[in-house]
Design a protein around this motif. Structure first.
Motif: not given
Length: 460
Positions: A37-64
């Motif tokens: 799924q795209t970040y936009d798809d995830i954001a719309q599904k969970h009622n948050v902004t695409k930028n917020h999903i991008g920030d969360v994803g960036s932190e996860l990818w760095q940690l992993l």
């Protein structure tokens, strides 16, 4: 690897690195990315902004990336994990929260983890190894968890603090029993060496069930059932285990009073009693639409047993991201369908298709609509009832408001020649199935849920 295995694996890494489990949005990012799924798809599904999903994803990818020694990004996350899945050598994760602790993760269909704890002895490093088995293949994936914090705290207190050996999670279908238990597991994966989730939707004999449990734990089952039970209790005694048995109601006899075992599943009764009577360090959770007789007959003061009854959710948040309009009256819709998530899901589809999501237009018709999915569920439910229970619910469905017990009893005895004993047994059984609600006022009153009552009236 399945999406559940991926989420569980990432959750363990995040917990090892931060001391915290994945929250709902982090889980959504991992699951959504795995499913491309795209970040936009995830954001719309969970009622948050695409930028917020991008920030969360960036932190996860760095940690992993840091934990696995791989350059992990959104566009290579799945391919990297699929490659790791077939790697023969284990992946070592350094845990900063526990001194001298390494965690080895071996990918498999049963998500086997090995924990190696180092101990210093005369400047020589020695290792103790304990194998962890987590088989959650049949457990659901939880993206959202709504307003069950009180129930979650209760379950946590019973199992982790009071070591309640046998716990029943009870309520009608679609009310959220399974979701609650899975959320507890997601938050407490590290508390148990063995976690096994089994569904009895299509039940099997106790003999075959124990075979499955032993095989998950890499043990060859003995030949006879008694010896297999001894094997199982050795595991429960020597390891901290959590075993979940879902859809327990399917081992009971259709057309009989609630909680009567089918002859081929009578051995389950012996197992449940042994779980409460035998000293061990493990926990069994039973998820059911009707109460097990042992949970009512055994004294909770003497036996480590608990029952948690789950009722409807009455909060507008549960309709977020459903496409419905008129948010200010969502709570009216929720109350109409008794806060049952299954009913609300199917009625939401109907409102979106037939009313273009306009809740106000749907409610203006002042009709409690029973969808085809609800009809199928209630038909199956009604067919499971004993003849006495069927007579009682048919009579109760004639009343718009709760009825006094004496009035209901006299009506049934006079019109149907129902004995007092049969009446009381049937009424108790319907409460054990969570189809009849008891209301305490100046006298005891009883009522059907509004949705079930509407179905019964249409049935007449």
């Amino acid at each position: 690897m399945t999406v559940n295995e991926v989420v569980k694996f990432v959750d363990q890494i995040v917990f090892d690195k931060t001391g915290k489990h994945l929250d709902d949005i982090q889980t959504a990012v991992i699951a959504g990315t795995w499913e491309r799924q795209t970040y936009d798809d995830i954001a719309q599904k969970h009622n948050v902004t695409k930028n917020h999903i991008g920030d969360v994803g960036s932190e996860l990818w760095q940690l992993l990336s840091k934990a696995l020694g791989e350059d992990i990004k959104k566009n290579n996350f799945r391919s990297t994990f699929e490659r790791l899945h077939i790697t023969s050598s284990p992946i070592i994760i350094q845990n900063k929260n526990k001194q001298n602790n390494n965690h080895t993760f071996n990918f498999s269909s049963q998500a086997t983890f090995q924990y190696n704890k180092g101990e210093q002895d005369n400047n020589t490093q020695k290792y103790k190894t304990k194998t962890i088995y987590h088989d959650l293949t049949l457990a659901p994936q939880i993206i959202k968890f709504h307003n069950r914090e009180t129930e979650l705290q209760t379950l946590t207190q019973w199992i982790l603090n009071q070591n309640t050996r046998l716990t029943s999670i009870l309520g009608t279908s679609g009310i959220g029993k399974t979701t609650l238990v899975k959320r507890f597991i997601d938050l407490n994966l590290d508390k148990f060496e063995i976690i096994i989730w089994k569904s009895l939707k299509y039940p099997k004999s106790l003999n075959l069930l124990i075979d499955d449990l032993l095989q998950v734990c890499k043990q060859e089952p003995e030949k006879n059932l008694d010896d297999k039970i001894k094997q199982l209790f050795n595991i429960l005694t020597n390891n901290r285990c959590l075993i979940i048995l879902d859809d327990i109601q399917n081992i009971f006899t259709p057309g009989e009073i609630a909680g009567k075992y089918q002859p081929e599943y009578q051995d389950y009764q012996t197992l449940f009693k042994l779980v409460t009577e035998t000293q061990h360090q493990s926990n069994i959770i039973l998820i059911s639409q009707e109460q097990c007789p042992e949970m009512e007959s055994l004294d909770i003061e003497l036996y480590p047993i608990k029952s948690l009854e789950i009722s409807g959710l009455y909060h507008p948040d549960i309709l977020q991201n459903t496409g419905l309009k008129n948010q200010d009256i969502w709570l009216d819709l929720i109350k109409l369908y008794t806060g049952n998530l299954m009913f609300l899901k199917t009625i939401t589809v109907l409102i979106n298709k037939n009313y273009d999501g306009e809740v106000v237009e749907f409610l203006a018709e002042n009709t409690l609509h029973i969808t085809q999915q609800m009809q199928s569920y209630f038909q199956e439910t009604f067919n499971r009832l004993s003849p006495i229970e069927q007579q009682i619910v048919l009579q109760l469905s004639k009343f718009e408001t709760p009825i006094y017990r004496e009035e209901l009893r006299e009506t049934l005895i006079e019109t149907l020649n129902l004995s007092s004993v049969n009446f009381n047994n049937g009424l108790q059984s319907l409460q054990q199935r969570y189809l009849v609600v008891k209301i305490k006022e100046d006298k005891v009153m009883f009522s059907l849920s509004s949705v079930f009552r509407e179905y019964m009236r249409n049935l007449n």
